[in-house]
Motif scaffolding. Structure first.
Motif, PDB file in Angstrom:
ATOM      1  N   THR A  83      28.697  33.836  42.940  1.00 40.47           N
ATOM      2  CA  THR A  83      29.729  33.874  43.926  1.00 40.47           C
ATOM      3  C   THR A  83      29.402  33.140  44.934  1.00 40.47           C
ATOM      4  O   THR A  83      28.133  32.614  45.220  1.00 40.47           O
ATOM      5  CB  THR A  83      29.680  35.400  44.408  1.00 40.47           C
ATOM      6  N   MET A 238      37.330  24.857  40.915  1.00 34.52           N
ATOM      7  CA  MET A 238      37.266  26.266  41.757  1.00 34.52           C
ATOM      8  C   MET A 238      37.198  27.250  40.342  1.00 34.52           C
ATOM      9  O   MET A 238      38.002  27.364  39.759  1.00 34.52           O
ATOM     10  CB  MET A 238      38.164  26.466  42.574  1.00 34.52           C
ATOM     11  N   HIS A 239      36.199  28.203  40.461  1.00 34.62           N
ATOM     12  CA  HIS A 239      36.224  29.446  39.663  1.00 34.62           C
ATOM     13  C   HIS A 239      36.604  30.570  40.362  1.00 34.62           C
ATOM     14  O   HIS A 239      35.907  30.802  41.617  1.00 34.62           O
ATOM     15  CB  HIS A 239      35.182  29.599  38.943  1.00 34.62           C
ATOM     16  N   LEU A 240      37.222  31.692  40.040  1.00 37.34           N
ATOM     17  CA  LEU A 240      37.529  32.743  40.558  1.00 37.34           C
ATOM     18  C   LEU A 240      37.488  34.134  39.715  1.00 37.34           C
ATOM     19  O   LEU A 240      38.257  33.732  38.561  1.00 37.34           O
ATOM     20  CB  LEU A 240      39.077  32.778  41.335  1.00 37.34           C
ATOM     21  N   ASN A 241      36.793  35.084  40.044  1.00 38.72           N
ATOM     22  CA  ASN A 241      36.916  36.422  39.476  1.00 38.72           C
ATOM     23  C   ASN A 241      37.833  37.374  39.908  1.00 38.72           C
ATOM     24  O   ASN A 241      37.829  37.392  41.171  1.00 38.72           O
ATOM     25  CB  ASN A 241      35.444  36.973  39.114  1.00 38.72           C
ATOM     26  N   SER A 242      38.556  38.099  38.887  1.00 36.36           N
ATOM     27  CA  SER A 242      39.259  39.290  39.589  1.00 36.36           C
ATOM     28  C   SER A 242      39.185  40.245  38.421  1.00 36.36           C
ATOM     29  O   SER A 242      38.838  40.314  37.295  1.00 36.36           O
ATOM     30  CB  SER A 242      40.832  38.887  39.484  1.00 36.36           C
ATOM     31  N   THR A 248      42.049  40.773  44.957  1.00 37.91           N
ATOM     32  CA  THR A 248      41.214  39.448  45.075  1.00 37.91           C
ATOM     33  C   THR A 248      41.494  38.833  46.401  1.00 37.91           C
ATOM     34  O   THR A 248      42.725  38.561  46.579  1.00 37.91           O
ATOM     35  CB  THR A 248      41.508  38.570  43.697  1.00 37.91           C
ATOM     36  N   ALA A 250      42.115  36.028  47.368  1.00 31.38           N
ATOM     37  CA  ALA A 250      43.212  34.606  46.984  1.00 31.38           C
ATOM     38  C   ALA A 250      44.292  34.891  46.534  1.00 31.38           C
ATOM     39  O   ALA A 250      44.746  35.989  46.077  1.00 31.38           O
ATOM     40  CB  ALA A 250      42.097  34.170  45.962  1.00 31.38           C
TER      41      ALA A 250
END
Lengths: 265, 265
Positions: A83, A238-242, A248, A250
């Motif tokens: 992260t 860009m990578h995002l986890n939810s 989140t 974002a």
């Protein structure tokens, strides 16, 4: 090489200690995706903790998208993904070090000058008020990685006017001066490389760029910095986890107002 | 119009109730950026709660970037920004409804067919195994907003093969069938519009697109869906909040392996 060596840290609270240990165990492969973590009772024993901090740690790891939790069952590891730490979001130098790359920079110009309309709006200063702004090419292992356009209100920017901006991290300098970076809002968008971007990055004009606008504030919400980073879209994403049940930090939103205008350069 | 009306919800825990109330008070302007929240003791009294859930709620609101917290001082509101709920991340229809826009769609094609190499890698199925894939133009108030390419493993995709994909949310259908979406990883990148993207979105080929790749999994980590959304970069951007001391579930990373390849269409 880690951030602990280079950036000031606050005293950890109990739940932060638990998070740090579990995150490390996920990242070093002790726990793999699909593995169950120890039970709440076992974690309490392991960390000599009451249930509160253990639950708080599990909530935050869930928020990060690292684990899935649920009543009456053990938490499950979802991913090994790293992260973004605050320092690696604030500072390209820190981000590159975390990737095992050597950060570098080549300053095109740095100036103390009156804020133009866009810069003034982002920094929440009066148009024409003096600000310090800068254009640098950022390097990773001596290869171009980003075009950095950055502006500071005068009282912040004064700290870097006599700093050799080719020599290292300006955020390192600002943190050493006690500048209290507390929150960052980023805007991620796509654009075509301008002639200047293309020249600096060594790509063709019109190539797709991933663009990160960044506004940093202190605890009272005062704007400390407004920056615009442009990356060759061929290089990174860009990578995002939810995770269900956890908001989140974002959101995808239609453009409005000036927030996505180009800063003057 | 909110998500409560259209998507199943889990029973709330105490800290979730506190979060919901405070987030609503921030969004409706009861608390504005720079305002202090009530003290921990006052919040305990207000929500008839012990300190654990109040602290957990504050941690998560801090993680969302909505508030700044610190020992020995009251929490301060940083922003009024909305955060992405899981359903609005999973479903474009839900996202558009949350923006007050009418979702729509025009299906170009839907097919049950053997997985090509890229789709197989993302869905973690064997190349040649049957999958259900689809190309739809998504509309917001009847205007093109995104090109949606989506693929499901056969056992998930079967549920939508006899659904009129022009009639509404396929995620609504899948949730009704009990498909257990638990976590989502998104990849945000930039690209130039292909001829097909440009035709569907009504823009010039080569225009900059914001691209969101999406992989959704269940609690056990099984892949449920692989999707590719392309938005006209002129229309929208992604926003992210980060606060010192709290890891952000987002990270910028160099491309590697197949994760950023185009899905076949």
């Amino acid at each position: 090489m880690g951030q602990a060596a280079t950036m000031p840290r606050k005293t950890s609270q109990r739940y932060e200690t638990i998070i740090t240990h579990i995150r490390a165990a996920i990242q070093d492969g002790t726990y793999r995706p699909g593995d169950e973590l120890p039970s709440e009772a076992e974690l309490c024993q392991q960390f000599d903790s009451s249930r509160g901090p253990v639950r708080q740690a599990m909530s935050l790891l869930r928020t990060e998208g690292l684990i899935s939790t649920g009543r009456g069952r053990r938490s499950t590891v979802l991913t090994t993904a790293a992260t973004g730490t605050f320092d690696s979001i604030l500072s390209i130098s820190e981000w590159l070090v975390s990737l095992g790359k050597e950060p570098g920079q080549r300053t095109e110009w740095i100036a103390r000058r009156p804020a133009d309309e866009i810069t003034a709006q982002h920094l929440k200063v009066t148009e024409g008020e003096k600000v310090v702004s800068m254009l640098r090419l950022r390097l990773a292992d001596d290869e171009p990685i980003a075009v950095e356009r950055i502006a500071f209100p005068a009282e912040i920017g004064q700290h870097i006017l006599d700093f050799d901006t080719d020599s290292g991290s300006i955020h390192r300098v600002l943190l050493d001066k006690g500048v209290d970076f507390e929150s960052i809002t980023r805007t991620v968008s796509a654009m075509l490389a301008t002639d200047e971007d293309a020249r600096l990055l060594g790509i063709a004009p019109g190539s797709p760029l991933l663009r990160l606008g960044l506004v940093a504030s202190d605890k009272q919400g005062h704007i400390l910095e407004f920056a615009d980073y442009r990356y060759n879209a061929e290089d990174l994403a860009m990578h995002l986890n939810s995770v269900r049940g956890t908001p989140t930090p974002a959101w995808l939103a239609p453009h409005e107002g000036v927030s996505d205008d180009l800063p003057a350069s």
